[in-house]
Design a protein around this motif. Structure first.
Motif, PDB file in Angstrom:
ATOM      1  N   GLU A  74      71.433  51.240  22.523  1.00 17.33           N
ATOM      2  CA  GLU A  74      70.114  51.543  22.797  1.00 17.33           C
ATOM      3  C   GLU A  74      69.514  50.598  23.856  1.00 17.33           C
ATOM      4  O   GLU A  74      69.985  49.470  23.834  1.00 17.33           O
ATOM      5  N   PHE A  75      68.589  51.129  24.454  1.00 22.38           N
ATOM      6  CA  PHE A  75      67.676  50.360  25.399  1.00 22.38           C
ATOM      7  C   PHE A  75      66.305  50.590  25.174  1.00 22.38           C
ATOM      8  O   PHE A  75      65.958  51.634  24.983  1.00 22.38           O
ATOM      9  N   ALA A  76      65.371  49.498  25.354  1.00 16.90           N
ATOM     10  CA  ALA A  76      63.907  49.805  25.248  1.00 16.90           C
ATOM     11  C   ALA A  76      62.990  48.832  25.876  1.00 16.90           C
ATOM     12  O   ALA A  76      63.556  47.797  26.282  1.00 16.90           O
ATOM     13  N   MET A  77      62.206  49.310  26.730  1.00 13.90           N
ATOM     14  CA  MET A  77      61.109  48.378  27.078  1.00 13.90           C
ATOM     15  C   MET A  77      59.986  48.558  26.158  1.00 13.90           C
ATOM     16  O   MET A  77      59.076  49.608  26.478  1.00 13.90           O
ATOM     17  N   ALA A  78      59.825  47.644  25.134  1.00 15.80           N
ATOM     18  CA  ALA A  78      58.801  47.855  24.357  1.00 15.80           C
ATOM     19  C   ALA A  78      57.495  47.001  24.473  1.00 15.80           C
ATOM     20  O   ALA A  78      56.508  47.327  23.899  1.00 15.80           O
ATOM     21  N   GLY A  79      57.604  45.908  25.660  1.00 17.76           N
ATOM     22  CA  GLY A  79      56.401  45.198  26.251  1.00 17.76           C
ATOM     23  C   GLY A  79      56.358  45.453  27.472  1.00 17.76           C
ATOM     24  O   GLY A  79      57.050  46.323  28.008  1.00 17.76           O
ATOM     25  N   GLU A  82      66.313  60.209  25.384  1.00 13.90           N
ATOM     26  CA  GLU A  82      65.729  59.368  26.544  1.00 13.90           C
ATOM     27  C   GLU A  82      64.182  59.817  26.808  1.00 13.90           C
ATOM     28  O   GLU A  82      63.824  60.735  26.842  1.00 13.90           O
ATOM     29  N   THR A  83      63.583  58.838  26.776  1.00 10.84           N
ATOM     30  CA  THR A  83      62.166  58.917  27.222  1.00 10.84           C
ATOM     31  C   THR A  83      61.738  57.925  28.416  1.00 10.84           C
ATOM     32  O   THR A  83      62.508  57.279  29.059  1.00 10.84           O
ATOM     33  N   ASP A  84      60.580  57.405  28.819  1.00 12.47           N
ATOM     34  CA  ASP A  84      60.359  56.700  30.027  1.00 12.47           C
ATOM     35  C   ASP A  84      60.433  55.116  29.506  1.00 12.47           C
ATOM     36  O   ASP A  84      60.562  54.301  30.490  1.00 12.47           O
ATOM     37  N   SER A  85      60.699  54.825  28.293  1.00 12.60           N
ATOM     38  CA  SER A  85      60.722  53.739  27.752  1.00 12.60           C
ATOM     39  C   SER A  85      61.902  53.514  26.741  1.00 12.60           C
ATOM     40  O   SER A  85      62.122  52.238  26.136  1.00 12.60           O
ATOM     41  N   TYR A  86      62.665  54.467  26.416  1.00 11.18           N
ATOM     42  CA  TYR A  86      63.694  54.106  25.277  1.00 11.18           C
ATOM     43  C   TYR A  86      64.660  55.366  25.755  1.00 11.18           C
ATOM     44  O   TYR A  86      64.725  56.377  26.236  1.00 11.18           O
ATOM     45  N   LEU A  87      66.039  54.469  25.479  1.00 12.31           N
ATOM     46  CA  LEU A  87      67.490  55.373  25.663  1.00 12.31           C
ATOM     47  C   LEU A  87      68.395  55.026  24.775  1.00 12.31           C
ATOM     48  O   LEU A  87      68.729  53.966  24.511  1.00 12.31           O
TER      49      LEU A  87
END
Length: 235
Positions: free
Chosen positions: A146-151, A125-130
């Motif tokens: 997985e979930f990601a805020m890549a943009g 877990e990071t601020d933009s990836y789980l």
């Protein structure tokens, strides 16, 4: 460090204990999970290749959903069933959308709809990836989610939920994503529900697998599934 969260709120401790020592089929995790350089439309005649940073796509089997996939339906079904879903979009007034998402995932109740009774583990877990691993109760199948805020937030949250083992997943990945999505919609998120109308071939494969299994636990829940329990199983 992996923190195993055996949240047996629906499945009793006795039920878990009866399977905890049984042989498990956890499968092999894909080697290219995470936010990496991806390219879609590589083999398409009508769509241009697009390269971006994002999550892994699916392999065409009806046991996976991902926001990464070829742009055109005709290209996606050349290698299997359509498993593309749209990014999850947070409301404009959410100051920390990825934190909201992570909280919704951690509040997920294993055992609901008779799936994920083995609990789940937050692997990274990071601020933009789980990255979370969900476990089936009886045979210990592991699904990688997985979930990601890549943009930017205007591009939404990328999502991927996939089984490691088998051809079909008995509808498990759809049930799981719909459950998490429902809790976020209540907070104003825009997320498309996964239904037999949006992904007909996926649900056809799941229903066919239920028809052919002797495991009645997989056929509990809906009126349609309960009706199948009166039909002879095949194989």
């Amino acid at each position: 460090m992996i923190v195993r969260l055996l949240l047996l709120l629906v499945v009793s401790c006795e039920a878990y204990a009866s399977y905890v020592d049984k042989a498990k089929r956890r499968g092999t995790p894909p080697k290219d999970l995470g936010v990496l350089k991806r390219t879609i439309n590589e083999q398409s005649i009508d769509a241009d290749p697009v390269t971006f940073s994002g999550l892994r796509g699916c392999d065409g089997k009806p046991n996976c959903f991902s926001t990464t996939g070829d742009s055109l339906l005709e290209d996606r079904i050349l290698t299997g069933v359509d498993t593309l879903i749209s990014p999850w979009r947070p409301p404009a007034d959410d100051p920390a959308p990825f934190k909201t998402l992570a909280s919704a995932v951690k509040e997920y109740k294993p055992g609901q709809s008779f799936i994920d009774g083995g609990g789940f583990a937050v692997v990274k877990e990071t601020d933009s990836y789980l990255y979370v691993q969900f476990e089936a109760l009886k045979k210990g199948y592991i699904d990688d989610v997985e979930f990601a805020m890549a943009g930017g937030r205007e591009q939404g949250i990328q999502v991927r939920s996939s089984s490691r083992v088998g051809q079909t997943d008995f509808g498990v990945n759809a049930i799981r994503l719909n459950a998490i999505a429902a809790s976020l919609r209540a907070k104003g998120w825009a997320i498309d529900e996964i239904t037999p109308k949006t992904h007909q071939d996926y649900f056809y494969a799941a229903d066919d697998a239920r028809d052919q299994t002797f495991d009645k636990d997989r056929r509990k829940g809906t009126e349609m599934e309960n009706g199948r329990m009166d039909r002879p199983a095949i194989g």
